[in-house]
Design an enzyme around this catalytic site. Structure first.
Site, PDB file in Angstrom:
ATOM      1  N   LYS A 305     111.647  58.692  25.374  1.00 47.15           N
ATOM      2  CA  LYS A 305     112.490  58.457  26.576  1.00 47.15           C
ATOM      3  C   LYS A 305     112.790  56.982  26.764  1.00 47.15           C
ATOM      4  O   LYS A 305     112.445  56.371  27.782  1.00 47.15           O
ATOM      5  CB  LYS A 305     111.853  59.012  27.840  1.00 47.15           C
ATOM      6  CG  LYS A 305     111.634  60.512  27.809  1.00 47.15           C
ATOM      7  CD  LYS A 305     111.168  61.026  29.155  1.00 47.15           C
ATOM      8  CE  LYS A 305     110.868  62.498  29.142  1.00 47.15           C
ATOM      9  NZ  LYS A 305     109.668  62.857  28.352  1.00 47.15           N
ATOM     10  N   ASP A 308     115.781  51.201  28.276  1.00 49.38           N
ATOM     11  CA  ASP A 308     116.015  49.774  28.532  1.00 49.38           C
ATOM     12  C   ASP A 308     117.349  49.332  27.912  1.00 49.38           C
ATOM     13  O   ASP A 308     118.084  50.130  27.343  1.00 49.38           O
ATOM     14  CB  ASP A 308     114.830  48.964  27.971  1.00 49.38           C
ATOM     15  CG  ASP A 308     114.532  47.757  28.849  1.00 49.38           C
ATOM     16  OD1 ASP A 308     115.494  47.074  29.268  1.00 49.38           O
ATOM     17  OD2 ASP A 308     113.348  47.489  29.108  1.00 49.38           O
TER      18      ASP A 308
HETATM   19  P1  5BU Z   1     104.614  71.406  29.496  1.00 47.00           P
HETATM   20  O1  5BU Z   1     103.154  71.346  29.238  1.00 47.00           O
HETATM   21  O2  5BU Z   1     105.305  72.595  28.798  1.00 47.00           O
HETATM   22  O3  5BU Z   1     104.963  71.304  30.956  1.00 47.00           O
HETATM   23  O4  5BU Z   1     105.169  70.093  28.757  1.00 47.00           O
HETATM   24  C1  5BU Z   1     106.514  69.715  28.803  1.00 47.00           C
HETATM   25  C2  5BU Z   1     106.752  68.556  27.889  1.00 47.00           C
HETATM   26  O5  5BU Z   1     108.128  68.225  27.907  1.00 47.00           O
HETATM   27  C3  5BU Z   1     106.013  67.288  28.264  1.00 47.00           C
HETATM   28  O6  5BU Z   1     105.698  66.616  27.077  1.00 47.00           O
HETATM   29  C4  5BU Z   1     107.006  66.485  29.047  1.00 47.00           C
HETATM   30  O7  5BU Z   1     106.802  65.099  28.879  1.00 47.00           O
HETATM   31  C5  5BU Z   1     108.300  66.898  28.412  1.00 47.00           C
HETATM   32  N1  5BU Z   1     109.447  66.905  29.344  1.00 47.00           N
HETATM   33  C6  5BU Z   1     109.501  67.682  30.467  1.00 47.00           C
HETATM   34  O8  5BU Z   1     108.586  68.435  30.765  1.00 47.00           O
HETATM   35  N2  5BU Z   1     110.578  67.665  31.269  1.00 47.00           N
HETATM   36  C7  5BU Z   1     111.630  66.882  31.020  1.00 47.00           C
HETATM   37  O9  5BU Z   1     112.614  66.908  31.749  1.00 47.00           O
HETATM   38  C8  5BU Z   1     111.559  66.084  29.858  1.00 47.00           C
HETATM   39  C9  5BU Z   1     110.494  66.120  29.041  1.00 47.00           C
HETATM   40 BR1  5BU Z   1     112.956  65.016  29.467  1.00 47.00          BR
END
Ligand code: 5BU
Length: 470
Positions: A305, A308
């Site tokens: 992500k 900058d």
């Molecule tokens: P989860 O354990 O399924 O909730 O993990 C979701 C992953 O996706 C986690 O690594 C977040 O940093 C990533 N993520 C997210 O959840 N939502 C977003 O909008 C984005 C990334 Br961009």
């Protein structure tokens, strides 16, 4: 400006309106034919046509920021309306250029702007809808279309079905009456044309709005449309391994990451990492991870992500202790700094055949990545298709079949965690949101049997994809 009667007669005299037996595009034989292309040879008639059209939208108090003519015949008409009344114009290309910016809509606009459509003749409304679709794909809004001649064969109803008001200057019935009165056609011809119109109505009240009838493409078909080698490869992996599952391997040690990658590898198309949460990062981890990616045929996505300015992200991507560009096939970037972020990342990644996903939406509650921000992010991505291959999003955002949509916040049952994460089910994401890849983290990593859970997510995601074709 001529009155309508004069204009109708002039159109007849220059053979923009012809009677006889004509085979239309649809293969149907028609007693009347409009060929408005000839008006470019008659500037006074051209101006008169454009004045009538401008007046019609003015009288109807239509709101619009720009005007777009349906290519090609209505282009000069729209140009006259634009130049005479100081209305900014947009041009829709029939085909995107194969070089340079690859834009399909030329001209300056912002997502959410209203655009008026100008057309010479409407029959079924499908040509107008094609142009509307291209404009909508760029985030423009279309509520009104103005046309010189309405053949009264269902076009206005078809457009209404798609929430577009049609303003026509002259219907075919009115035109026939004027020409009859002026002695240009006889009653027999008027009857013949009337019969043709009644018998050839194209409107189908059951038809779905245009945006709902688009064809779903298979992963194979989409791979064929990709110009970037990584998106092509990803769609091919999805087909070959029958999976649209990305594992978000959010573990804290190298050993756990390697163990996850090896055991879950067979079920996924993408392994997503947060390399900065690994406590014992080393070059050895990267080497092992890369060989597992080769062994199980998955793509590595570092969920860094970037956010900058171009000069900083360049160093964050190519340097530091993680040297992300050396091992991550895909990275992602926020649109908030503007297009410079893509330029910076591209300078490091493009030569290595790496690719980027634009963070156009987020899964978390209260996210600011919505509405205009999302639309602008999509535009930024679409202007950089040589490096940006898709989006992190919660729904389909681009109709370009080469663009990938990847959605985080997925679990087998919908819900929330304690920190704002919101979950959708695989089916909701693939079927209703029309996304391509489900990104699952804790749904797998924290399950009692991660391998079994990965299998379940793989099946649920792929079944939802297959159901799109039923
Ligand atoms: P989860 O354990 O399924 O909730 O993990 C979701 C992953 O996706 C986690 O690594 C977040 O940093 C990533 N993520 C997210 O959840 N939502 C977003 O909008 C984005 C990334 Br961009």
């Amino acid at each position: 400006m001529a009155n309508l009667k004069d204009l109708a007669i002039q159109l007849f005299d220059i053979q923009a309106v012809k009677f006889g037996t004509f085979t239309l595009k649809s293969g149907i034989s028609s007693p009347v034919y409009f060929d408005l292309r000839v008006i470019v040879s008659y500037p006074k008639i051209m101006r008169s046509v454009s004045e009538f059209m401008w007046k019609a939208v003015k009288d109807a108090e239509c709101e619009y920021a720009s005007i777009c003519g349906v290519p090609y015949t209505a282009l000069p008409i729209a140009t006259c309306m634009s130049a005479d009344h100081d209305i900014p114009m947009l041009i829709r290309r029939k085909e995107a250029k194969g070089y340079g910016t690859k834009k399909i809509i030329e001209g300056h606009f912002s997502a959410g702007d209203k655009c008026l459509i100008a057309e010479d003749v409407v029959t079924s409304g499908s040509s107008v809808l094609e142009t509307v679709k291209s404009l909508q794909d760029e985030g423009l809004v279309v509520t009104d279309a103005v046309v010189l001649l309405d053949r009264e064969q269902g076009g206005s109803k078809r457009l209404a079905q798609n929430n577009i008001r049609l303003h026509s200057i002259c219907s075919i019935s009115k035109l026939m009456l004027i020409l009859l009165e002026a002695g240009k056609v006889d009653q027999k011809m008027v009857n013949q044309v009337q019969k043709f119109i009644t018998e050839n109505n194209t409107f189908n009240p059951e038809a779905k709005p245009a945006e709902e009838v688009k064809k779903v493409l298979t992963y194979v078909e989409r791979a064929a449309q990709c110009t970037h080698p990584l998106s092509k490869r990803l769609f091919s992996i999805m087909q070959e391994k029958r999976t649209n599952l990305a594992l978000s391997a959010d573990v804290n040690t190298a050993a756990e990451l390697i163990q996850m990658a090896d055991s879950i590898g067979p079920y996924i198309c993408v392994l997503k990492t947060h390399i900065d949460i690994i406590e014992d990062f080393s070059a050895d981890l990267i080497q092992k991870l890369s060989s597992l990616a080769a062994k199980h045929n998955f793509i590595i996505f570092e969920d860094r992500k970037f956010a900058d300015i171009g000069n900083t992200v360049k160093q964050q991507y190519g340097g530091g202790m993680y040297r992300i560009s050396e091992w991550a096939d895909i990275i992602n970037a926020h649109a908030v700094p503007g297009p410079g972020i893509i330029q910076g990342l591209k300078e490091v990644g493009a030569t290595k055949n790496r690719a980027c996903l634009m963070l156009a939406q987020m899964s978390s509650k209260g996210t600011l990545a919505k509405d205009t921000y999302t639309a602008e992010s999509v535009k930024m991505a679409e202007g950089n298709k040589d490096f940006v291959i898709g989006f992190i999003c919660t729904e389909k955002l681009s109709s370009d079949p080469a663009m990938l949509h990847m959605t985080p916040g997925v679990q087998l049952s919908a819900g929330v965690d304690g920190l704002g994460q919101q979950y959708l089910t695989p089916q909701e994401v693939i079927t209703n949101r029309e996304s391509d890849v489900i990104i699952v983290g804790r749904g797998i990593t924290q399950s009692a049997n991660p391998m079994q859970a990965a299998k379940e997510y793989q099946e649920a995601g792929f079944l939802a994809y297959q159901a799109l074709f039923n």
